[in-house]
Write an enzyme that holds these catalytic residues in place. Structure first.
Site, PDB file in Angstrom:
ATOM      1  N   ASP A 188      11.573   8.700   0.120  1.00 22.12           N
ATOM      2  CA  ASP A 188      12.203   9.900   0.681  1.00 22.12           C
ATOM      3  C   ASP A 188      12.869   9.489   1.990  1.00 22.12           C
ATOM      4  O   ASP A 188      13.211   8.326   2.166  1.00 22.12           O
ATOM      5  CB  ASP A 188      11.172  11.018   0.873  1.00 22.12           C
ATOM      6  CG  ASP A 188      11.787  12.398   0.726  1.00 22.12           C
ATOM      7  OD1 ASP A 188      12.684  12.731   1.525  1.00 22.12           O
ATOM      8  OD2 ASP A 188      11.378  13.149  -0.178  1.00 22.12           O
ATOM      9  N   HIS A 233      15.892   7.828   1.435  1.00 17.77           N
ATOM     10  CA  HIS A 233      16.924   8.865   1.480  1.00 17.77           C
ATOM     11  C   HIS A 233      17.685   8.884   2.797  1.00 17.77           C
ATOM     12  O   HIS A 233      18.401   9.839   3.090  1.00 17.77           O
ATOM     13  CB  HIS A 233      16.306  10.242   1.221  1.00 17.77           C
ATOM     14  CG  HIS A 233      15.756  10.405  -0.164  1.00 17.77           C
ATOM     15  ND1 HIS A 233      15.222  11.586  -0.625  1.00 17.77           N
ATOM     16  CD2 HIS A 233      15.661   9.526  -1.206  1.00 17.77           C
ATOM     17  CE1 HIS A 233      14.813  11.429  -1.880  1.00 17.77           C
ATOM     18  NE2 HIS A 233      15.068  10.189  -2.241  1.00 17.77           N
TER      19      HIS A 233
END
Length: 395
Positions: free
Chosen positions: A215, A238
């Site tokens: 993430d 991310h």
């Protein structure tokens, strides 16, 4: 920024000096043994070190140890260092935590240091299979590897966080807190394993840190103030994100964010500001600056997304009420894995103000053609090289 760095430097020097002649509390003297559960031993050592006058240190020596849910709380009577040289393993079954949101929790401590070459291994593989956040707005609670709640004038250096069930490191209500040479690792497909999440904290410095996760490498939630991120490598993951903001009521403003000299590789986003539409209340984020960033095969290298609505969990047609202003993207270079290399999509209800694009050079070599730049509800100030040409697409 210089003021923030000088405060951080002073805090580091004080902490380093304070631990030179520390009283040492080795968990082995409290019954800790390799390959056994040391939850009680660590808790007992903490109780004694917290009550000790002067500088003190808890040591977890080399070896592999089982560790259950543990909460190490202050206030304490003197500066404390926890030196972890071994590997601490969390319970594999997420059901063990019975809804608790943290595995190792440090709370209400001043002049604290977490150091050592050891690892906090969350053993999150079973938890990842149970993660249902992509299906439901109110997904089940999974344990964060390390929680820092209301920690002040403190330092984390050299430690490793592995395979967390949820976020690796979470900050809440912290002030003047430095992370130096920290390593965070989880597979690129591990859900919600943000590297470091900052919330309602100020004077946070993250430097010389390596993050590879599933993430955001670093995410900054509401109330993040005076945060400096320097020389961080990110990927997979991310990207480095401000937000998401605007999901909840009564969120606090974000301001004073500096992301400098970082390198992102094979991430699904680069540097990103994201806010939800259809917010319950208004909010703001300002004074946010990204400078001298290298992108290596990064999707969406520069992105402002004020219609952030993952898994259709909101009313995307209702404009975001989060006001974004005074933002700059300077000296951002490298390669994009998506044709849309720059995406500035601001709120139609409150357009972005004072946005700067300077010396942008992002190359896309895919079959669709050269890189593009999309702008909506924003008129950025342009200077220096612009590849792609700024705002080639008006959304």
């Amino acid at each position: 920024m210089s003021k923030n760095l000088s405060i951080a430097t002073i805090c580091l020097l004080v902490l380093l000096a304070s631990t030179v002649h520390a009283n040492v509390f080795d968990v082995k003297t409290y019954g800790a043994k390799p390959n056994a559960d040391i939850t009680q031993a660590l808790s007992n050592a903490w109780k004694d070190v917290c009550a000790a006058i002067g500088s003190s240190k808890v040591v977890v020596p080399a070896g592999t140890y089982k560790l259950g849910l543990v909460s190490l709380k202050g206030p304490c009577k003197g500066p404390i260092e926890v030196q972890v040289e071994g590997t601490l393993q969390a319970p594999v079954d997420p059901g063990y935590f019975k809804g608790s949101d943290g595995w190792v929790v440090f709370e209400r401590i001043d002049q604290f240091t977490l150091s050592g070459s050891g690892s906090f291994d969350g053993q999150g593989q079973m938890a990842w299979k149970q993660n249902d956040c992509s299906k439901t707005f109110n997904c089940k609670t999974l344990a964060v590897n390390i929680r820092f709640n209301f920690i002040t004038n403190s330092l984390v250096r050299d430690i490793k966080s592995l395979n967390s069930k949820n976020f690796h490191i979470n900050l809440l209500g912290c002030k003047n807190f430095t992370f130096q040479h920290v390593t965070i690792t989880a597979p690129g497909d591990s859900p919600n394993t943000d590297g470091i999440h900052i919330g309602r904290s100020s004077g946070i410095n993250i430097t010389d840190t390596n993050i590879a996760t599933g993430d955001d490498c670093i995410s900054m939630g509401d109330g993040s103030q005076d945060v400096t991120i320097n020389k961080v490598t990110c990927g997979p993951g991310h990207g480095i994100s401000i937000g998401s903001l605007g999901k909840y009521t009564n969120e606090e403003p974000v301001s004073g964010i500096r992301v400098i000299g970082c390198t992102l590789t094979d991430t699904t986003n680069g540097v990103r500001i994201k806010t939800w539409p259809s917010n319950p209340t208004s909010g703001s984020a300002s004074d946010m600056h990204f400078e001298d960033i290298i992108m290596n095969n990064v999707a969406n290298p520069i992105i402002i997304d004020q219609v952030y609505c993952p898994w259709n969990q909101c009313k995307a047609q209702v404009p975001s009420k989060i006001k974004l202003s005074n933002m700059s993207f300077r000296g951002i270079k490298g390669t994009s894995s998506t044709r849309e290399a720059v995406k500035l999509v601001c709120s139609s209800g409150i357009p972005c103000e004072k946005v700067e694009l300077s010396d942008i050079d992002l190359v896309y070599k895919g079959p669709e053609g050269p890189a593009t730049s999309t702008c909506a509800n924003v008129k950025p100030t342009i200077s220096g090289k612009q590849n792609p040409t700024a705002c080639t697409v008006q959304a």
